[in-house]
Design an enzyme around this catalytic site. Structure first.
Site, PDB file in Angstrom:
ATOM      1  N   PHE A   1       1.362   5.080   0.812  1.00 28.80           N
ATOM      2  CA  PHE A   1       0.841   6.084   1.737  1.00 28.80           C
ATOM      3  C   PHE A   1       1.402   7.459   1.370  1.00 28.80           C
ATOM      4  O   PHE A   1       2.540   7.560   0.898  1.00 28.80           O
ATOM      5  CB  PHE A   1       1.288   5.780   3.167  1.00 28.80           C
TER       6      PHE A   1
ATOM      7  N   THR B   1       0.856  -1.185   0.000  1.00 32.91           N
ATOM      8  CA  THR B   1       0.000   0.000   0.000  1.00 32.91           C
ATOM      9  C   THR B   1       0.890   1.232   0.000  1.00 32.91           C
ATOM     10  O   THR B   1       1.907   1.278   0.699  1.00 32.91           O
ATOM     11  CB  THR B   1      -0.960   0.005   1.210  1.00 32.91           C
TER      12      THR B   1
END
Ligand code: PEP
Ligand code: MN
Length: 633
Positions: A533, A531
């Site tokens: 960020f 992921t």
């Protein structure tokens, strides 16, 4: 004997207990982790554990089966985090710390030049020997105190922690005066008088494994230091052992990393320079060490290795060190870590008391969530955090100045963009992006103790996490998947309600913190699950803006006419600006019209970017820069 204290135990209770136990002639060592505190009792006449179990504040009492009591894993199931100096790198946390420098300090000018090179490469600790254990008495023995002064000067000049070897009990006081970390070398691993002496200091000790020492012997030596009155901070070092193999200087025992991880809570450093003795083998062994879970590395380097006074053959050239640091920053996230010092803005308040919220980083979700992991990777594990239930609340808190930064997930490598956050970035014109990082996501099916996978009827999960575990969830169509607002929250839910027919999808950290059992590890559909960020702050906080950005994000819309997007992007093609990502989002209230979010590489000449963006802003009915920042590797 290990006495595990209750998680809500108060300091006054700990003091009371300590008093009672020492009054019985027992020696007491306190080991405090993030989650719990344990007292290790050593002595020849240990009391009956059942008696201690009844004392207030005590959760559990265990006998330690290993001869190394304080170093053993039984004493703590968290890896010890060792700060090398105040506000300095921490060994044993989610960041891999690199200690680099020459074998020996050869002179002030030369050493300061190497320190600059180490700093530039992104290492957080400078090393260099002032007292050298040489095989021949005729070889260079080191610069002694003068060398220590140079080491200290370099550390101060480049804001790096320092480490150097101490060879005899007589030198401890002197070395302690100048260095942040005391190194006990291979040849001294069983110099028990030296171990006792460094055990009296309040400084981290880097303990190198002896040339022919077993892992148990290394741990017994660590025990000597820990048993001292002052020192609970030992970093173990694997640096190669002597075997029949002669192609390398030593045989680097990489399997010592998982073995030590199992046997001890002490953090582990690997020294591939002495481990191989050959420059060309150092990078691959350093990468393997990080992949195997090492907490730190020690790397020898020199501005001109062939002329080094010692260990030139195993010292890296400056560009090799830089290259290695970059490669390591790609590998570390695969094992859930980040390189310390690289791509990271440290939150510090040097010289002034922090205002409320000045250092705090906000996240959506509870402790143990992936956003928290991202904060630890980027800012360090000591950074204060504040949880919010929704992303909207997180953005509002940042705008209101309640927190200094927000850690915001924007994209997953399996399921794509997290649209709500793109919309919030658009809405909050007062905010800007100042950083980026990627976190490896591993999901696990977890449940309360005693629950079997066949008992499960309902699985609680964040919708993003469920989507990433789609293949696993489809393997049993009887499971009912229920959405929660975050992964750690799902774990919390099954614990709080003592659910026995339910499981949750969560990180290992979230499960461990809540005492949940892992029913199945790594249930994500694809292991390449990362992921991305963004680190967001207020635009007005100019001191928080990135000074050397290499990536920019903008948002714009176009006229609803043929070729409008093509024309909008033309300025980038003409200026040879590389585009990284283009994403469209519907504009609220204007059905079938879209905003475009664009990520691009910043060219060497910043003016070229400014001109291209000026061009785009003239054409686009709406245009805004979302931020300039350092891209994650
Ligand atoms: C050193 O770090 O320079 C050194 C002498 O290491 P070891 O004790 O591992 O040989
Ligand atoms: Mn050396």
């Amino acid at each position: 004997m290990i006495v595990v204290l209750k998680s809500n135990v108060e300091q006054s209770q700990i003091d009371w207990l300590s008093e009672k136990l020492t009054a019985r002639g027992l020696e007491l060592h306190s080991i405090s982790g993030e989650e719990r505190t344990v007292l290790a009792l050593v002595g020849t006449n240990l009391p009956d554990p059942r008696e201690i179990q009844l004392m207030p504040g005590v959760a559990r009492v265990m006998r330690v089966s290993k001869p190394y009591k304080l170093a053993s894993r039984e004493a703590s199931d968290e890896t010890s985090k060792i700060p090398l100096r105040p506000n300095g790198p921490i060994v044993g946390g989610s960041q891999v710390v690199v200690m680099a420098g020459p074998c020996s300090i050869e002179g002030r000018e030369k050493f300061l030049e190497i320190a600059a090179m180490v700093k530039k490469a992104g290492a957080g600790v400078i090393r260099g020997g002032a007292f050298k254990p040489r095989t021949s008495p005729y070889s260079f023995q080191g610069m002694g105190e003068e060398g220590l002064k140079i080491l200290q000067e370099a550390g101060q000049m480049y804001d790096m922690a320092t480490v150097t070897e101490v060879m005899s009990p007589r030198q401890v006081e002197l070395v302690n005066k100048y260095a942040d970390v005391l190194q006990v070398g291979t040849r001294n691993m069983q110099n028990f008088e030296l171990l006792k002496e460094v055990g009296m200091q309040d400084k981290p000790v880097l303990l190198k494994r002896g040339l022919s020492a077993t892992i148990d012997e290394l741990l017994m030596s660590a025990e000597y230091i820990l048993a001292g009155p002052g020192n609970a901070q030992v970093i173990l070092c694997e640096r190669g052992i002597r075997t029949f193999e002669s192609s390398t200087r030593n045989t680097l025992d990489l399997s010592a990393i998982p073995v030590l991880r199992k046997l001890t809570h002490l953090p582990i450093l690997v020294d591939p320079s002495h481990g191989t003795g050959v420059r060309t083998y150092v990078a691959s062994m350093a990468m393997a060490a990080v992949a195997a879970g090492a907490d730190a590395l020690m790397i020898e380097c020199h501005q001109n290795p062939p002329e080094a006074f010692s260990d030139g053959a195993q010292s890296l050239y400056p560009e090799q060190l830089e290259r290695l640091m970059k490669d390591l920053s790609v590998i570390a996230p695969v094992v859930g870590k980040q390189m310390e010092g690289l791509h990271r803005r440290r939150v510090t308040n040097v010289g002034k008391a922090p205002d409320k919220g000045q250092e705090t980083v906000g996240l959506q979700g509870l402790s143990g969530s992936f956003s928290e992991k991202a904060i630890h990777q980027y800012f360090g594990t000591e950074t204060p955090t504040q949880s919010y239930e929704t992303f909207g609340q997180l953005f509002d808190a940042l705008s209101a100045g309640d927190i200094a930064y927000a850690m915001v997930p924007v994209e997953n490598s399996l399921t794509g963009s997290i649209h709500v956050n793109y919309d919030l970035l658009l809405e909050h014109e007062e905010l800007t992006i100042v950083g980026e990082l990627k976190v490896r996501i591993q999901h696990n099916l977890v449940a309360n103790a005693g629950v079997d996978i066949n008992d499960i009827e309902t699985i609680f999960s964040h919708p993003q996490a469920a989507a990433q575990c789609d293949v696993f969830l489809r393997s049993n169509l009887n499971w009912k998947v229920v959405n929660m607002y975050d992964t750690a929250g799902s774990a919390e839910h099954i614990v709080k309600n003592s659910l026995v027919r339910s499981a949750a999808i969560s990180s290992l950290a979230a499960a461990e913190r809540r005492g949940l059992k892992v029913l199945k590890e790594g249930i994500e559909s694809n292991p390449h699950n990362f992921t991305r960020f963004l680190v967001v702050t207020q635009k007005s906080q100019t001191d928080k803006l990135e000074q050397n950005p290499d990536k920019a994000s903008v948002v714009f819309d176009t006229a609803d006419s043929p070729g409008a997007l093509y024309k909008a992007l033309e300025c980038f093609s003409q200026n040879s600006i590389n585009l990284k990502k283009l994403e469209s989002r519907p504009i609220a209230g204007k059905p079938w019209e879209y905003m475009f979010y664009l990520d691009l590489e910043i060219p060497e000449e910043i003016q070229v970017l400014d001109d291209a963006l000026e061009e785009l802003s003239k054409q686009a009915p709406y245009f805004r820069e979302l931020g300039r920042y350092k891209s994650a590797p």
